[in-house]
Design an enzyme around this catalytic site. Structure first.
Site, mmCIF file in Angstrom:
data_model
loop_
_atom_site.group_PDB
_atom_site.id
_atom_site.type_symbol
_atom_site.label_atom_id
_atom_site.label_comp_id
_atom_site.label_asym_id
_atom_site.label_seq_id
_atom_site.Cartn_x
_atom_site.Cartn_y
_atom_site.Cartn_z
ATOM 1 N N ARG A 8 5.076 30.745 -3.414
ATOM 2 C CA ARG A 8 6.715 31.078 -2.509
ATOM 3 C C ARG A 8 6.698 32.204 -3.037
ATOM 4 N NH1 ARG A 8 11.611 31.126 -2.041
ATOM 5 N NH2 ARG A 8 12.276 30.559 -4.108
ATOM 6 N N VAL A 9 6.607 33.044 -1.978
ATOM 7 C CA VAL A 9 7.828 34.429 -2.325
ATOM 8 C C VAL A 9 9.064 34.674 -1.283
ATOM 9 C CG1 VAL A 9 5.999 35.972 -3.671
ATOM 10 C CG2 VAL A 9 5.781 35.766 -1.069
ATOM 11 N N SER A 10 9.694 35.557 -1.324
ATOM 12 C CA SER A 10 11.146 35.394 -0.347
ATOM 13 C C SER A 10 10.522 36.195 1.249
ATOM 14 C CB SER A 10 11.791 35.286 -1.094
ATOM 15 O OG SER A 10 12.667 34.560 -1.552
ATOM 16 N N THR A 11 9.893 37.329 0.457
ATOM 17 C CA THR A 11 9.925 38.406 1.584
ATOM 18 C C THR A 11 7.645 38.358 2.199
ATOM 19 O OG1 THR A 11 10.031 40.160 0.815
ATOM 20 C CG2 THR A 11 11.867 39.441 0.895
ATOM 21 N N GLN A 14 6.556 40.631 -0.368
ATOM 22 C CA GLN A 14 6.255 40.489 -2.135
ATOM 23 C C GLN A 14 4.705 39.682 -2.205
ATOM 24 O OE1 GLN A 14 9.884 38.328 -2.457
ATOM 25 N NE2 GLN A 14 10.602 39.067 -3.978
#
Length: 324
Positions: A8-11, A14
């Site tokens: 998982r990445v936030s944006t 990324q």
């Protein structure tokens, strides 16, 4: 045992490539990738990864913060995996629930989380007490004074949240509802959903009342015909049983004659003669009627299990109609 990865990445700016490389190096056969905040508990890819885990499988992440931002959420995920017989492993942290050391670390984290919750409760109570002593009353002022606009806004938000919850499970419940309602009660349909592993949005088992409320919402928004909301007839005719058997063939993972008979017994459906015990011959007759009415294609059935009655059940629907 399968290793199932989650990255998982936030944006969107990324990239998950470094996590993918680490998870592949760890031996993960399947990897779920997601762009979303770690504070969001309703991440769809995370739910798919957890649902994919079976007994003996292990959910793997590069670091704990890729899975959850709070200790409470982390423990909630691990409990869900444990209930499915699956484990959890973080490559960058000393947590591996498949080892004694990892389980010991998890117990320590659970004790810390409980201590943290107790401190939060004490601080909250002290803050409320101090505010009351100064004449301040907490809560929404609009709700406290019964403002019509504030009450309406809260009700609208609650209804929108419930609608969203029901939409998430609509694809699981509607096939059963369309096939079985209104011929069978909501409680019977709920038992059929439970047998197929379907769960409510909050993770609990379906009940007749909860299922009826959910389907009313879907019917209101046009996702299902209002006919499914009609009252269940007191007396069930043979056509209803034919429809139910046809539905069992389409929904059961292994619809042999024996499994269909067991399925009908678990739904507490009575045979055309009013008996509670289903025989293979009764299922054969209903399947033949379903083929004749065009509810089922004339195709081979899966290999049967050991027969419940004397004689071997036929392997094709053709033999049910007496076709050579």
């Amino acid at each position: 045992m399968a290793l199932i990865g989650y990255a998982r990445v936030s944006t969107d700016e990324q990239t998950t490539d470094p996590q993918l490389d680490a998870l592949k190096a760890a031996g993960c056969s399947t990897i779920h990738r997601e762009h979303g905040s770690g504070g969001d508990r309703s991440r769809p890819e995370l739910k798919r990864a957890i649902a994919r885990c079976r007994a003996g499988d292990v959910l793997v992440v590069v670091r704990i913060d890729r899975l959850a931002r709070s200790l409470a959420h982390l423990l909630e995920i691990i409990e869900a995996l444990d209930a499915q017989g699956a484990g959890f492993r973080s490559l960058g942290d000393p947590i591996d629930t498949t080892s004694p050391q990892g389980r010991f670390t998890l117990q320590i984290l659970g004790a810390v989380a409980e201590f943290e919750r107790a401190l939060i409760r004490e601080r909250t109570k002290a803050g409320l007490k101090a505010a009351r002593e100064r004449g301040r009353i907490g809560g929404n002022p609009g709700l406290r004074f019964r403002s019509a606009s504030a009450v309406r806004a809260v009700n609208d938000a609650r209804e929108a949240r419930r609608d969203a919850d029901v939409l998430r499970v609509a694809d699981d419940i509607l096939p059963h509802v369309r096939a079985m309602r209104p011929a069978y009660s909501w409680a019977t349909v709920a038992r059929s959903l439970a047998r197929n592993g379907s769960r409510r949005p909050d993770g609990g088992p379906w009940t007749g009342a909860a299922l009826a409320r959910a389907v009313r919402r879907l019917a209101r928004d046009g996702f299902v015909d209002d006919r499914v909301l009609e009252r269940t007839p007191r007396r069930r005719d043979s056509d209803d049983l034919v429809t139910l058997v046809a539905s069992a063939v389409r929904t059961l993972g292994n619809p042999t004659l024996t499994n269909i008979a067991r399925h009908l017994e678990e739904l507490r459906c009575r045979t055309p003669r009013g008996e509670t015990r289903w025989s293979v011959s009764s299922v054969q007759n209903l399947l033949a009627q379903a083929v004749a009415q065009g509810l089922l294609e004339d195709r081979p059935l899966p290999a049967p299990e050991a027969p419940r009655r004397r004689g071997r059940p036929p392997k094709s629907l053709k033999s049910l109609r007496g076709t050579p």
